[in-house]
Design a protein around this motif. Structure first.
Motif: not given
Length: 581
Positions: A335-345
């Motif tokens: 899930f790491e990359q998807e979550l990083s794209n969704l929520f940069p902060r």
């Protein structure tokens, strides 16, 4: 119009030799020209007055708010047009200052009813007043949703429309559930959230479930429970997010626990196969996920990559939880990359999901707006104090009151009082304090303190409490209406103080985009010193996270794995999302 007096001697033949001759004729011509010029000037003045009125009115009426509600941060009033030509029509705008930086959002910013693209346009505004009116009551958020998050939300809405209740795909997948066998892959997979626990917990867990559905391309369906329909508007267009009343497993929801045959943790525990999770996922049409605070080590394997891969094949996942488990989703590698794209902060997860999902129904919105306009709107600054006491016995407790006052004074949130001599009021600044508590005692003590004594700064302090229910009444509709309204009101304040371990406070701070001062949990009925601290982020705390390394298959401190998942300020073993800086 100004009067013109004639010279007192101008008609006297003795003093004016031109009375009978050419001089008199010229004087008459000059008088006529002067009168004509004055008439022309008069018409010009009137024309300018009319133009000023029309222009002012056109500016005000241009693109008015659809609900006709004045923006809470500004007071608008018209001055009457006076008879004197020197008076003009005036539109007076008085901006209210923010708590820390005199922040006052622009008129256009306050009209961003779609919250930077977070919300979908096209809803019937009459169906849910709060959806688009909320922007009128908040300062513009300092955080903007990422374009990727907006894109994924629109994609999810299309998925929900295609697969939601009573659609062809829903009916087809429902047949597989009735037969209790998974024969072939389905067009749509589902996550059913069971309504469970108190209102604050329900709001946080529902946001967690939605994020998980977004990550796994599932359709979220919400068990209405006893009052969810009464509290929250539909967040998705055209198709409901509420689970139909004829759902086959609905009567079993209350009995689902760790001993249920379809409980994922129990199936793993009882299986002797090495690839038990793969076997489970291919054999059942639904799996129950027990993520309640009492879950065991097998239940917690839900947060492992291998188990997520297996669960992807199950058409129906039924989830019961009372935890905001989002921080542990950030520890799942897939899930790491998807979550990083969704929520940069990272600290904006619930801030955005909460504003996207949770819109008070009209009865609740009425409670919010009426109270705000009556008691909070005119103040220069609004301070929210959320009090949750875990001590047994009858309050109010002196140590809790001492802690609240100590925190507010130490952090300069409220001014001190003068008990010795009157202070001439030299400040016109006003502060409105909103207190939420099951007890009325704390409100009464703080109110009396600022009523009986002047402040050393000369500031005017008003203190308000919407309700005092004395004890939590989770199953009562109007109790929960008031609770939801009070969470929302707290989220509209400029400065916030919250209680440790309280999901009520977590909801308010994240919806409002606030980093509150959190009151440390008292021990032995003694006020802690220091009484409070500023939190690292506005994200809620995950109270019962797993401490397990899925790859190494051993226990670890999950608060030390990645820099953006840390232990909570108010619960040392809990986890919360923070930003690296």
């Amino acid at each position: 119009m100004k009067r013109f007096r004639r010279n007192p001697d101008e008609n006297d033949p003795g003093t004016n030799p031109d009375v009978e001759g050419e001089g008199l004729f010229l004087r008459d011509q000059e008088r006529k020209c002067g009168l004509s010029s004055m008439r022309l000037m008069g018409f010009l003045v009137v024309a300018l007055m009319v133009f000023s009125v029309v222009f002012s009115v056109s500016v005000v009426l241009k693109d008015p708010p659809s609900d006709g509600v004045l923006e809470s941060g500004k007071e608008i009033r018209f001055l009457d047009v006076l008879e004197s030509s020197k008076e003009e029509t005036v539109l007076e705008v008085k901006p209210q200052k923010g708590p820390e930086d005199d922040y006052a959002p622009s008129l256009e910013a306050r009209k961003d009813k779609l919250l930077g693209g977070l919300l979908q346009a096209g809803f019937d505004e009459r169906s849910c007043a709060s959806r688009y009116q909320s922007a009128l009551y908040r300062k513009e958020s300092q955080h903007k949703p990422s374009p990727y998050l907006i894109s994924r939300l629109r994609s999810y809405e299309a998925l929900h429309k295609r697969c939601g209740p009573y659609t062809e795909s829903y009916n087809k997948t429902l047949e597989k559930l009735k037969t209790n066998h998974q024969l072939e892959p389905t067009d749509c997979n589902y996550l059913v959230w069971i309504s469970f626990s108190g209102l604050g917990n329900r709001i946080l867990t529902l946001a967690s479930a939605f994020l998980y559905a977004l990550l796994t391309n599932r359709v979220l369906l919400v068990d209405p429970g006893t009052d969810m329909v009464d509290l929250f508007c539909e967040p998705f267009p055209e198709v409901s997010w509420f689970l139909p009343s004829d759902f086959p497993l609905k009567n079993q929801f209350n009995s689902f626990d760790q001993k249920s045959p379809h409980c994922y943790g129990r199936m793993l525990k009882n299986s002797t196969f090495a690839n038990s999770s793969r076997l489970i996922s291919s054999s059942f049409s639904f799996v129950y996920l027990h993520l309640v605070h009492d879950y065991d080590d097998q239940d917690k394997l839900f947060f492992c990559d291998e188990d997520q891969t297996s669960l992807m094949e199950v058409p129906w996942l039924i989830m019961k939880t009372d935890n905001y488990f989002v921080p542990s989703l950030f520890l799942v590698p897939s899930f790491e990359q998807e979550l990083s794209n969704l929520f940069p902060r990272k600290e904006t997860v619930f801030h955005f999901l909460g504003r996207y999902l949770f819109h008070p129904t009209d009865p609740v919105w009425g409670l919010v707006t009426r109270y705000y306009q009556a008691y909070l709107a005119k103040a220069d600054e609004r301070i929210g104090i959320q009090i949750r006491v875990f001590d047994t016995g009858i309050g109010p407790f002196q140590h809790v009151l001492d802690q609240i006052i100590a925190c507010a004074l130490k952090e300069n949130l409220l001014p001190d009082i003068s008990r010795e001599k009157p202070i001439i009021n030299q400040s016109q600044k006003s502060k409105a304090v909103l207190i939420t508590s099951l007890s009325a005692g704390y409100f009464e003590r703080v109110r009396d303190m600022y009523w009986e004594y002047p402040t050393v700064t000369g500031e005017v302090i008003s203190v308000h409490q919407p309700s005092h229910e004395e004890y939590q009444q989770t199953e009562k509709h109007f109790h929960n209406r008031k609770a939801w309204a009070e969470m929302y009101l707290l989220s509209l304040t400029d400065v916030l103080v919250t209680s440790s371990w309280s999901t009520f406070g977590y909801v308010a701070q994240s919806l409002g985009g606030l980093k509150p001062w959190v009151l440390y949990k008292p021990e032995n009925r003694t006020a802690p010193d220091p009484p409070c601290r500023r939190v690292m982020s506005m994200e809620p705390c995950f109270h019962a996270p797993p401490f397990y390394d899925c790859k190494a298959k051993r226990g670890i401190d999950t608060g030390e794995v990645v820099p953006h998942v840390r232990h909570c300020e108010d619960m040392s073993w809990g986890l919360k999302l923070v930003d690296n800086e």
